[in-house]
Design a protein around this motif. Structure first.
Motif, PDB file in Angstrom:
ATOM      1  N   PRO A 208       0.874  -1.186  -0.031  1.00  0.00           N
ATOM      2  CA  PRO A 208       0.021  -0.080   0.043  1.00  0.00           C
ATOM      3  C   PRO A 208       0.847   1.330   0.056  1.00  0.00           C
ATOM      4  CG  PRO A 208      -0.356  -1.031   2.243  1.00  0.00           C
ATOM      5  CD  PRO A 208       0.640  -2.118   1.260  1.00  0.00           C
ATOM      6  N   PHE A 209       2.156   1.294   0.597  1.00  0.00           N
ATOM      7  CA  PHE A 209       2.957   2.516   0.570  1.00  0.00           C
ATOM      8  C   PHE A 209       3.965   2.564  -0.154  1.00  0.00           C
ATOM      9  CE2 PHE A 209       1.068   1.557   4.933  1.00  0.00           C
ATOM     10  CZ  PHE A 209       0.004   2.788   4.901  1.00  0.00           C
ATOM     11  N   GLU A 210       4.159   1.627  -1.062  1.00  0.00           N
ATOM     12  CA  GLU A 210       5.402   1.310  -2.210  1.00  0.00           C
ATOM     13  C   GLU A 210       5.490   2.616  -2.974  1.00  0.00           C
ATOM     14  OE1 GLU A 210       5.523  -1.819  -5.209  1.00  0.00           O
ATOM     15  OE2 GLU A 210       7.035  -2.245  -3.982  1.00  0.00           O
ATOM     16  N   GLN A 211       4.298   3.239  -3.344  1.00  0.00           N
ATOM     17  CA  GLN A 211       4.526   4.053  -4.440  1.00  0.00           C
ATOM     18  C   GLN A 211       4.220   5.724  -4.076  1.00  0.00           C
ATOM     19  OE1 GLN A 211       1.510   3.074  -7.633  1.00  0.00           O
ATOM     20  NE2 GLN A 211       2.638   1.389  -8.094  1.00  0.00           N
ATOM     21  N   ALA A 212       4.446   5.764  -2.573  1.00  0.00           N
ATOM     22  CA  ALA A 212       4.204   7.167  -2.078  1.00  0.00           C
ATOM     23  C   ALA A 212       5.571   8.056  -2.474  1.00  0.00           C
ATOM     24  CB  ALA A 212       4.200   6.829  -0.625  1.00  0.00           C
ATOM     25  N   ASP A 213       4.847   9.142  -3.319  1.00  0.00           N
ATOM     26  CA  ASP A 213       6.042   9.779  -3.843  1.00  0.00           C
ATOM     27  C   ASP A 213       5.810  11.391  -3.281  1.00  0.00           C
ATOM     28  OD1 ASP A 213       7.720  11.473  -5.246  1.00  0.00           O
ATOM     29  OD2 ASP A 213       6.726  10.750  -7.488  1.00  0.00           O
ATOM     30  N   PRO A 214       6.781  11.986  -2.589  1.00  0.00           N
ATOM     31  CA  PRO A 214       6.801  13.098  -1.857  1.00  0.00           C
ATOM     32  C   PRO A 214       6.455  14.242  -3.153  1.00  0.00           C
ATOM     33  CG  PRO A 214       8.425  12.110  -0.614  1.00  0.00           C
ATOM     34  CD  PRO A 214       8.118  11.169  -2.086  1.00  0.00           C
ATOM     35  N   GLN A 215       6.964  13.932  -4.214  1.00  0.00           N
ATOM     36  CA  GLN A 215       6.781  15.046  -5.216  1.00  0.00           C
ATOM     37  C   GLN A 215       5.476  15.132  -5.709  1.00  0.00           C
ATOM     38  OE1 GLN A 215      10.233  13.884  -7.928  1.00  0.00           O
ATOM     39  NE2 GLN A 215      11.161  15.788  -7.347  1.00  0.00           N
ATOM     40  N   ARG A 216       4.482  14.251  -5.375  1.00  0.00           N
ATOM     41  CA  ARG A 216       3.209  14.202  -5.776  1.00  0.00           C
ATOM     42  C   ARG A 216       2.180  14.742  -4.559  1.00  0.00           C
ATOM     43  NH1 ARG A 216       0.980  11.649 -10.305  1.00  0.00           N
ATOM     44  NH2 ARG A 216       2.433  11.512 -12.131  1.00  0.00           N
ATOM     45  N   VAL A 217       2.900  15.171  -3.687  1.00  0.00           N
ATOM     46  CA  VAL A 217       2.231  15.522  -2.404  1.00  0.00           C
ATOM     47  C   VAL A 217       1.402  16.865  -2.691  1.00  0.00           C
ATOM     48  CG1 VAL A 217       2.090  16.140   0.308  1.00  0.00           C
ATOM     49  CG2 VAL A 217       3.180  14.384  -0.730  1.00  0.00           C
ATOM     50  N   VAL A 218       0.163  17.101  -2.627  1.00  0.00           N
ATOM     51  CA  VAL A 218      -0.549  18.106  -2.874  1.00  0.00           C
ATOM     52  C   VAL A 218      -0.477  18.992  -1.667  1.00  0.00           C
ATOM     53  CG1 VAL A 218      -2.931  19.254  -3.374  1.00  0.00           C
ATOM     54  CG2 VAL A 218      -2.022  17.248  -4.540  1.00  0.00           C
ATOM     55  N   CYS A 219      -0.822  18.293  -0.375  1.00  0.00           N
ATOM     56  CA  CYS A 219      -0.914  18.909   1.012  1.00  0.00           C
ATOM     57  C   CYS A 219      -0.311  18.011   1.950  1.00  0.00           C
ATOM     58  CB  CYS A 219      -1.844  19.727   1.316  1.00  0.00           C
ATOM     59  SG  CYS A 219      -3.265  19.001   1.102  1.00  0.00           S
ATOM     60  N   ARG A 220       0.226  18.195   2.949  1.00  0.00           N
ATOM     61  CA  ARG A 220       0.435  17.493   4.058  1.00  0.00           C
ATOM     62  C   ARG A 220       0.385  18.125   5.409  1.00  0.00           C
ATOM     63  NH1 ARG A 220       6.604  15.644   4.576  1.00  0.00           N
ATOM     64  NH2 ARG A 220       5.809  15.005   6.649  1.00  0.00           N
ATOM     65  N   PHE A 221      -0.112  17.390   6.392  1.00  0.00           N
ATOM     66  CA  PHE A 221      -0.431  17.946   7.739  1.00  0.00           C
ATOM     67  C   PHE A 221       0.138  16.986   8.777  1.00  0.00           C
ATOM     68  CE2 PHE A 221      -3.900  18.848   4.993  1.00  0.00           C
ATOM     69  CZ  PHE A 221      -4.003  20.067   5.095  1.00  0.00           C
ATOM     70  N   ASP A 222       1.409  17.483   9.594  1.00  0.00           N
ATOM     71  CA  ASP A 222       2.134  16.597  10.582  1.00  0.00           C
ATOM     72  C   ASP A 222       1.713  17.123  11.820  1.00  0.00           C
ATOM     73  OD1 ASP A 222       4.919  17.336   8.348  1.00  0.00           O
ATOM     74  OD2 ASP A 222       3.522  15.657   8.417  1.00  0.00           O
ATOM     75  N   VAL A 223       1.636  16.071  12.880  1.00  0.00           N
ATOM     76  CA  VAL A 223       1.491  16.610  14.379  1.00  0.00           C
ATOM     77  C   VAL A 223       2.519  15.868  15.084  1.00  0.00           C
ATOM     78  CG1 VAL A 223      -0.215  16.142  16.107  1.00  0.00           C
ATOM     79  CG2 VAL A 223      -1.080  16.375  13.924  1.00  0.00           C
ATOM     80  N   SER A 224       3.130  16.749  15.856  1.00  0.00           N
ATOM     81  CA  SER A 224       4.340  16.258  16.348  1.00  0.00           C
ATOM     82  C   SER A 224       4.558  17.229  17.626  1.00  0.00           C
ATOM     83  CB  SER A 224       5.522  16.554  15.733  1.00  0.00           C
ATOM     84  OG  SER A 224       6.892  15.805  16.594  1.00  0.00           O
ATOM     85  N   ALA A 225       5.006  16.495  18.925  1.00  0.00           N
ATOM     86  CA  ALA A 225       5.146  17.253  20.222  1.00  0.00           C
ATOM     87  C   ALA A 225       6.417  18.550  19.830  1.00  0.00           C
ATOM     88  CB  ALA A 225       5.522  16.744  21.219  1.00  0.00           C
ATOM     89  N   VAL A 226       7.403  17.915  18.792  1.00  0.00           N
ATOM     90  CA  VAL A 226       8.425  18.981  18.502  1.00  0.00           C
ATOM     91  C   VAL A 226       8.135  20.343  18.115  1.00  0.00           C
ATOM     92  CG1 VAL A 226       8.749  18.142  15.985  1.00  0.00           C
ATOM     93  CG2 VAL A 226      10.698  18.967  17.189  1.00  0.00           C
ATOM     94  N   PHE A 227       6.820  20.428  17.403  1.00  0.00           N
ATOM     95  CA  PHE A 227       6.451  21.947  17.062  1.00  0.00           C
ATOM     96  C   PHE A 227       6.044  22.461  18.670  1.00  0.00           C
ATOM     97  CE2 PHE A 227       5.032  19.359  13.297  1.00  0.00           C
ATOM     98  CZ  PHE A 227       6.067  19.441  12.514  1.00  0.00           C
ATOM     99  N   ASP A 228       5.767  21.994  19.468  1.00  0.00           N
ATOM    100  CA  ASP A 228       5.349  22.508  20.769  1.00  0.00           C
ATOM    101  C   ASP A 228       6.845  22.991  21.368  1.00  0.00           C
ATOM    102  OD1 ASP A 228       2.808  22.532  20.691  1.00  0.00           O
ATOM    103  OD2 ASP A 228       2.629  20.324  21.722  1.00  0.00           O
ATOM    104  N   GLU A 229       7.499  22.164  21.145  1.00  0.00           N
ATOM    105  CA  GLU A 229       8.985  22.249  21.645  1.00  0.00           C
ATOM    106  C   GLU A 229       9.584  23.662  21.089  1.00  0.00           C
ATOM    107  OE1 GLU A 229      11.218  19.071  21.434  1.00  0.00           O
ATOM    108  OE2 GLU A 229      10.015  17.763  22.689  1.00  0.00           O
ATOM    109  N   ASP A 230       9.484  23.838  19.721  1.00  0.00           N
ATOM    110  CA  ASP A 230       9.954  25.040  19.102  1.00  0.00           C
ATOM    111  C   ASP A 230       9.293  26.280  19.582  1.00  0.00           C
ATOM    112  OD1 ASP A 230      11.520  23.248  17.572  1.00  0.00           O
ATOM    113  OD2 ASP A 230      10.315  23.261  15.575  1.00  0.00           O
TER     114      ASP A 230
END
Length: 281
Positions: A208-230
């Motif tokens: 299912p994830f073999e063809q994941a291509d970052p260059q075809r990403v229209v938008c992405r949303f990341d959630v991480s505690a690292v953003f709180d730390e920043d």
């Protein structure tokens, strides 16, 4: 920065008003694009609205949204800078930079999408996880019938308990109720990618994830505690500079020069994970 070069209260207020105006323009552009009619009024009857005119009008609506997004980002960045320079305060908003995504190579107008989601968890309370799974199997004995865990009950097998839990609930519900299931949230990400055409049923299930291509990403949303730390680092830096300028220490002798009671959550337990969004503009 010297006092003479610092922005005035009027400068900050004007920047805030510019953000409000940019928000209104962005919302108007989004509402126009989201309207039921994608063809402007007066373009003729249904027979005259050919595919090319509809596509052209849709492209104009898209361009207006992108332009409004860029204007809002610029206004927000200006306000954030002036606010910090004048008051040593920051906003909770993060404007994604164009460098956060690689160069886009997908179609200009996607006709099909693939949504890829990853969520990480720590099994912080195995006994709670197993207890929840056991309750499910008591109500539905068939939920525990998995040949991979034959002979293993959810009450004494974490693997079996996970199989029951994720087999019973949708991933979004588990994300919402993760604490009930003895799980602790880690990082997560969601990618919306453009594909050339919709896949046939069952076509990609084996990988299912073999063809994941970052260059075809229209938008992405990341959630991480690292953003709180920043964000916390920015707040600490601003307050440290303020304390250095004043030359005063807290009455309780805090070495960092500010009182923990004024809103900073030192151990991070009181704040949710930060969110970062990146999209094509």
């Amino acid at each position: 920065m010297s006092d003479a070069a610092q922005p005035t209260a009027a400068d900050v207020r004007a920047a805030a008003e510019a953000v409000k105006a940019a928000l209104d323009r962005h919302l108007e552009a989004v509402e126009r694009r989201g309207g039921e009619s994608r063809v402007p009024a007066g373009a003729g009857g249904a027979g005259e609205r050919d595919a090319s005119s509809a596509e052209q009008y849709a492209a104009e609506l898209d361009s207006a949204v992108y332009a409004a997004f860029d204007a809002l980002a610029a206004a927000g960045e200006t306000y954030d800078e002036l606010l910090y320079e004048a008051y040593d305060e920051v906003t909770p908003f993060e404007i994604p930079s164009s460098e956060s995504l690689p160069a886009y190579t997908g179609p200009d107008v996607p006709t099909a999408l693939s949504v890829l989601i990853r969520r990480d968890y720590v099994i912080s309370e195995p006994h709670r996880l197993q207890a929840q799974a056991e309750r499910i199997t008591e109500l539905d004995p068939d939920s525990a019938e998995d040949e991979r865990y034959e002979g293993a009950a959810p009450s004494n097998s974490v693997h079996a308990a996970l199989g029951v839990l994720f087999g019973e609930f949708e991933p979004d519900e588990i994300a919402t109720r993760h604490k009930e299931f003895g799980l602790e949230e880690g990082d997560s990400t969601l990618w919306v990618t453009a594909v050339d055409e919709a896949a046939e049923p069952g076509e990609w299930l084996s990988a299912p994830f073999e063809q994941a291509d970052p260059q075809r990403v229209v938008c992405r949303f990341d959630v991480s505690a690292v953003f709180d730390e920043d964000e916390e680092d920015l707040v600490l830096e601003a307050r440290s500079e303020e304390a250095d300028e004043d030359g005063d220490d807290d009455e309780d002798g805090d070495e960092d020069g500010y009182d923990d009671a004024d809103g900073y959550d030192e151990d991070g337990d009181g704040a949710g994970s930060g969110v970062s969004a990146a999209r094509r503009t």
